[in-house]
Design a protein around this motif. Structure first.
Motif, mmCIF file in Angstrom:
data_model
loop_
_atom_site.group_PDB
_atom_site.id
_atom_site.type_symbol
_atom_site.label_atom_id
_atom_site.label_comp_id
_atom_site.label_asym_id
_atom_site.label_seq_id
_atom_site.Cartn_x
_atom_site.Cartn_y
_atom_site.Cartn_z
ATOM 1 N N HIS A 1 49.280 35.322 35.596
ATOM 2 C CA HIS A 1 47.849 35.639 35.563
ATOM 3 C C HIS A 1 46.981 34.579 36.269
ATOM 4 C CE1 HIS A 1 44.116 37.256 33.786
ATOM 5 N NE2 HIS A 1 43.797 36.012 33.503
ATOM 6 N N ILE B 1 40.336 49.720 33.869
ATOM 7 C CA ILE B 1 41.653 50.343 33.988
ATOM 8 C C ILE B 1 41.417 51.775 34.478
ATOM 9 C CG2 ILE B 1 43.827 50.829 32.790
ATOM 10 C CD1 ILE B 1 43.126 47.939 32.345
ATOM 11 N N LEU B 2 42.221 52.214 35.436
ATOM 12 C CA LEU B 2 42.078 53.562 35.980
ATOM 13 C C LEU B 2 43.382 54.319 35.813
ATOM 14 C CD1 LEU B 2 40.304 52.541 39.324
ATOM 15 C CD2 LEU B 2 39.221 53.251 37.183
ATOM 16 N N GLY B 3 43.270 55.616 35.532
ATOM 17 C CA GLY B 3 44.468 56.412 35.296
ATOM 18 C C GLY B 3 44.567 57.621 36.190
ATOM 19 N N LEU C 1 50.049 48.475 32.409
ATOM 20 C CA LEU C 1 48.688 48.232 31.934
ATOM 21 C C LEU C 1 48.460 48.917 30.590
ATOM 22 C CD1 LEU C 1 47.004 48.839 35.394
ATOM 23 C CD2 LEU C 1 46.883 46.684 34.119
ATOM 24 N N GLY C 2 49.535 49.429 29.983
ATOM 25 C CA GLY C 2 49.371 50.148 28.720
ATOM 26 C C GLY C 2 48.656 51.478 28.919
ATOM 27 N N ASN C 3 48.634 51.926 30.158
ATOM 28 C CA ASN C 3 47.980 53.202 30.464
ATOM 29 C C ASN C 3 49.031 54.214 30.924
ATOM 30 O OD1 ASN C 3 45.717 54.823 30.627
ATOM 31 N ND2 ASN C 3 45.279 54.294 32.749
ATOM 32 N N ARG D 1 44.294 48.726 38.004
ATOM 33 C CA ARG D 1 43.167 48.014 37.410
ATOM 34 C C ARG D 1 42.300 47.513 38.549
ATOM 35 N NH1 ARG D 1 43.715 43.083 32.931
ATOM 36 N NH2 ARG D 1 41.598 42.265 33.118
ATOM 37 N N TYR E 1 45.108 43.641 28.545
ATOM 38 C CA TYR E 1 44.375 44.456 27.574
ATOM 39 C C TYR E 1 42.975 43.902 27.297
ATOM 40 C CZ TYR E 1 48.644 47.044 26.143
ATOM 41 O OH TYR E 1 49.750 47.852 26.092
ATOM 42 N N ALA F 1 48.968 35.589 29.361
ATOM 43 C CA ALA F 1 48.599 35.357 30.752
ATOM 44 C C ALA F 1 49.600 35.992 31.714
ATOM 45 C CB ALA F 1 48.449 33.861 31.016
ATOM 46 N N VAL G 1 51.245 44.650 39.130
ATOM 47 C CA VAL G 1 51.211 44.397 37.695
ATOM 48 C C VAL G 1 52.306 45.253 37.066
ATOM 49 C CG1 VAL G 1 49.476 46.203 37.194
ATOM 50 C CG2 VAL G 1 49.643 44.231 35.692
ATOM 51 N N SER H 1 39.885 55.185 31.317
ATOM 52 C CA SER H 1 40.516 55.210 32.644
ATOM 53 C C SER H 1 40.398 56.580 33.290
ATOM 54 C CB SER H 1 41.986 54.797 32.539
ATOM 55 O OG SER H 1 42.816 55.905 32.216
ATOM 56 N N LEU H 2 40.041 57.580 32.484
ATOM 57 C CA LEU H 2 39.877 58.937 33.014
ATOM 58 C C LEU H 2 38.408 59.347 33.048
ATOM 59 C CD1 LEU H 2 42.863 60.563 31.105
ATOM 60 C CD2 LEU H 2 42.829 59.816 33.480
ATOM 61 N N THR I 1 54.823 51.863 26.788
ATOM 62 C CA THR I 1 54.336 51.711 25.420
ATOM 63 C C THR I 1 52.842 51.398 25.417
ATOM 64 O OG1 THR I 1 54.747 49.335 25.205
ATOM 65 C CG2 THR I 1 56.578 50.803 24.686
ATOM 66 N N HIS J 1 41.973 30.218 30.798
ATOM 67 C CA HIS J 1 41.303 31.519 30.885
ATOM 68 C C HIS J 1 39.806 31.354 31.146
ATOM 69 C CE1 HIS J 1 44.218 34.657 30.169
ATOM 70 N NE2 HIS J 1 44.745 33.994 29.163
ATOM 71 N N ARG K 1 48.095 40.543 25.177
ATOM 72 C CA ARG K 1 48.343 40.362 26.613
ATOM 73 C C ARG K 1 47.043 40.472 27.415
ATOM 74 N NH1 ARG K 1 50.426 45.615 29.170
ATOM 75 N NH2 ARG K 1 51.713 44.208 30.367
ATOM 76 N N ASP L 1 37.862 44.563 35.717
ATOM 77 C CA ASP L 1 38.214 44.795 34.311
ATOM 78 C C ASP L 1 38.361 46.272 33.962
ATOM 79 O OD1 ASP L 1 38.924 42.520 33.031
ATOM 80 O OD2 ASP L 1 37.065 42.286 31.868
ATOM 81 N N SER M 1 42.619 54.211 27.818
ATOM 82 C CA SER M 1 43.146 55.316 28.619
ATOM 83 C C SER M 1 42.097 56.404 28.805
ATOM 84 C CB SER M 1 44.408 55.901 27.978
ATOM 85 O OG SER M 1 45.509 55.069 28.250
#
Ligand SMILES: Cc1cc2nc3c(=O)[nH]c(=O)nc-3n(C[C@H](O)[C@H](O)[C@H](O)COP(=O)(O)O)c2cc1C
Ligand code: SF4
Ligand code: FES
Lengths: 162, 516
Positions: free
Chosen positions: A67, A138-140, A123-125, A133, B226, B265, A120, B15-16, B188, A30, B223, A136, B12
């Protein structure tokens, strides 16, 4: 997002700072990818030597994980989510738009070296699907128009810093 | 007097556009000479209202959303900083029906507090569970967790206390707590919200697990998708250490527990617990055969508690309020609450923490507000990419581990992805198989090769080639994967595939009777 060019001294410093960690392989990989954008070939024997592993073992670890990249990416990495929640909200159309706009397929980089496109899976979004993404960020609730605006913004900042 | 304004720092919300909104508020306040104290909280989990800005008033916190930077001057004009009316105003946050009807135990603080403020954490009941655990014998702590009925929230729903007891009863010089924060399931995001919105709660749960089992070192495996959660955890660990809550003597009790956070990764399989251990050890994430159980021989061969973020984050309140308090929620063998995650094609997506027993229909309609597109909802996938597609005819079944298992589905991590009637279920079945091809660790043939065959067979069915024979082939392939796979990756990919086929045969070009 322009990254440094890998150097033996730089790699050695990144490896040395982490070699004593339990299970140091991933933290080292990483750190290298964060610094250079990818894991260069010359890093593998150095990691192997530091962790007392064979080169093949290190190679095996690098190749197992989506990754880690083995070649330099573009100056920006764009990831489009292809998982279920985003599919339920139009991710396929978004993916098609992004590919057409950039003129590349997944795992490819635009000719000007600006953007690498990757898939991907989540993304948890998912509450703001479809999601992407960019580096770095994240876009929704993305759509073609919003993506074009984000891309325009990237080009502007690149132009300003060039 | 400064005005306290909350603008979430949750991924999130960011992200908005939450970052730009925070900047706009700061700027506009400065221009108007209004002193504001902007707190970057977690998200309340009402994502159709994000970025959700809250203003502290004598009447409580007043909600405005979704706020965009260009709305900010108008909000100030209207006097939102005194809680005044505006078209984006939703009144007191806690009275918004979506939130007011929840049972927030694990998520009690998320969205309420400043995630990294230890003072806030303490002021909202933080570390009460740990303090109580410190005063108890390890076996008593384990018993409390067992008695609460808590079962693993990562997917397999194994009783948490029983797992802890195995670790406690296995003598070793070194033991570990490994928190599974891989949260790879699509649909999730509860682990992420908690790690970003109330990280100390997870650290506290892990410290209690450590004291209860004799483990002195914890790892959180997050992960790589995140980045925000990772950084928040790093900062929280540092502050918790500085505050004496982690380290050589946890809260001055004389016993040690510390935590390190590691990044995954981009391998879905590393959410499987033994694959995660391999990854933490620096290896390829190839699944291990069991036995030995990780509780006996886990990380670096030592006894290891492996729990999901939600499992561990539910422990502090169980210790603070007692096993009976938690067990009183829920039904049957599914006790307590589950933070359900509403995703996909819904008007109101977000986090709904409810006691077990709520139905999918309540979640999708009463909370979710029906489809986002306005078209009828056709199905929901429950429990991530390995979970079944539940048809509308089963929306009234209570969400409970056993009742879901009985209908060939699983509650899993509580992710719910809704689809409207434009979904093509043959495509979704193909997607599930293709995902297995992509993410299989490669150890067993039914999973590695079977999934490749599965994609081919579904392609032939979609193309209309000899459908009867190919459907029979697909079913037998699924049986082989179900019975011949080492882990649930290969073993449960048949769930989405066969539920799609069973409930939506018309999408595969066959009539209802032929599919069964
Ligand atoms: C393919 C696969 C992926 C999994 N992904 C996760 C995950 O992302 N997070 C998680 O907590 N558990 C995941 N699990 C379940 C874990 O193996 C394990 O049961 C869990 O971490 C135990 O913690 P719990 O008892 O608190 O649920 C996964 C299992 C499989 C087979
Ligand atoms: S079922 Fe698949 S992912 Fe699981 S151990 Fe076998 S090959 Fe690996
Ligand atoms: S499914 Fe796309 S962000 Fe989760």
């Amino acid at each position: 997002m322009t990254k440094e060019t890998p150097s033996a001294a730089g790699l050695a410093a990144l490896i040395d700072a982490r070699r004593a960690l339990p299970g140091a392989t991933l933290p080292i990989l990483h750190a290298i990818q964060d610094a250079y954008g990818y894991v260069p070939d010359e890093a593998l024997p150095m990691i192997a030597a530091a962790l007392n592993l064979s080169r093949a073992e290190v190679q095996g670890v690098v190749s197992f994980y989506h990754h880690f990249r083995r070649t330099p990416p573009g100056r920006h990495v764009v990831q489009v989510c292809r998982a279920e929640s985003c599919l339920a909200m139009g991710a396929e159309a978004l993916e098609a738009h992004v590919k057409a706009k950039l003129g590349v397929d997944f795992h490819e980089t635009t000719a000007d070296g600006a953007v690498t496109l990757e898939p991907v899976y989540c993304l948890g979004n998912c509450a703001c699907s479809p999601a992407m993404r960019v580096d770095d960020d994240i876009l929704g609730r993305m759509n073609g128009r919003r993506f074009d605006a984000v891309l325009h913004q990237l080009q502007q900042t690149e132009g300003a810093s060039a | 007097m400064s005005v306290r304004i909350y603008v979430p720092i949750d991924s999130s919300a960011l992200s908005l556009g939450a970052e730009a909104v925070a900047r706009a508020i700061r700027h506009e306040a400065a221009v108007r000479d209004i002193v504001v104290d902007i707190v970057r909280n977690g998200s309340r989990g009402m994502f159709w209202l994000e970025p959700l800005v809250e203003v502290d008033t004598p009447q409580g916190r007043i909600a405005y959303g979704p706020v965009q930077p260009e709305d900010v001057p108008g909000l100030f004009d209207a006097g939102f900083h005194q809680g005044a009316a505006h078209s984006l105003c939703h009144g007191p946050t806690e009275q918004i029906p979506f939130l007011a009807r929840q049972e927030r135990l694990t998520f009690a603080r998320v969205g309420v507090t400043d995630p990294l403020s230890l003072d806030d954490y303490l002021a909202h009941g933080g570390f009460e569970g740990l303090q109580r655990a410190i005063a108890m014998a390890p076996a008593e702590v384990v018993k409390e967790v067992t008695d609460s009925g808590l079962r693993g929230r990562g997917g397999a729903a194994f009783p948490t206390g029983i797992k802890w007891k195995t670790v406690l009863d296995t003598p070793a010089a070194q033991k570990y707590v490994a928190c599974n924060a891989d949260e790879g399931d699509s649909g999730t995001f509860s682990d992420r919200m908690l790690m970003e919105g109330d990280p100390y709660c997870l650290l506290e749960g892990m410290a209690i697990a450590g004291l209860a089992t004799g483990a002195t070192q914890g790892y959180i495996y997050v992960r790589s998708e995140y980045p925000h959660a990772f950084r928040t955890l790093q900062a929280a660990i540092e502050r918790a250490r500085a505050g004496g809550w982690l380290g050589a003597s946890v809260a001055g009790c004389g016993r040690a527990f510390d935590i390190d956070v590691r990044l995954g990764a981009g391998a879905y399989i590393c959410g499987e617990e033994t694959s995660m251990l391999e990854s933490l050890e620096g290896k390829r994430g190839v699944v291990r055969a069991k036995p030995p159980l990780p509780a006996v021989s886990g990380l670096f061969g030592k006894p290891t508690v492996i729990n999901n973020v939600m499992s561990l984050a539910s422990v502090p309140i169980i210790l603070a309020r007692g096993a009976a308090f938690y067990r009183d929620y829920g039904l049957g063998r599914s006790r307590g609450t589950l933070p359900f995650q509403l995703a996909g094609n819904l008007r109101h997506t977000g986090l709904v923490e409810k006691a077990f027993g709520v139905t999918l229909r309540e979640l999708l309609e009463d909370y979710g507000g029906g489809s986002f597109s306005g078209k009828p909802l056709r199905t929901a996938q429950v429990g991530g990419p390995l979970g079944a597609y539940v048809p509308a005819s089963q929306f009234d079944v209570a969400l409970d581990y056993e009742q879901y298992a009985a209908m060939g589905a699983m509650v899993g991590h509580g992710g719910i992805v809704a689809f409207d009637d434009t979904v093509d279920m043959a495509k979704m079945a193909r997607h599930a198989m293709a995902f297995c091809v992509e993410e299989s660790c490669g150890k067993c043939t039914p999973c590695r090769i079977g999934s490749v065959r599965g994609v081919e067979v579904i392609d032939r069915i979609i193309a209309g080639e000899d459908r009867g024979r190919n459907i029979a082939l697909l079913n037998s392939l699924c049986d082989t994967m179900l019975s011949g796979s080492l882990c649930a990756m290969g073993g449960m990919t048949p769930y989405p595939v066969q539920s799609a086929l069973k409930h939506f045969p018309e999408d595969f070009g066959i009539d209802k009777t032929a599919a069964a």
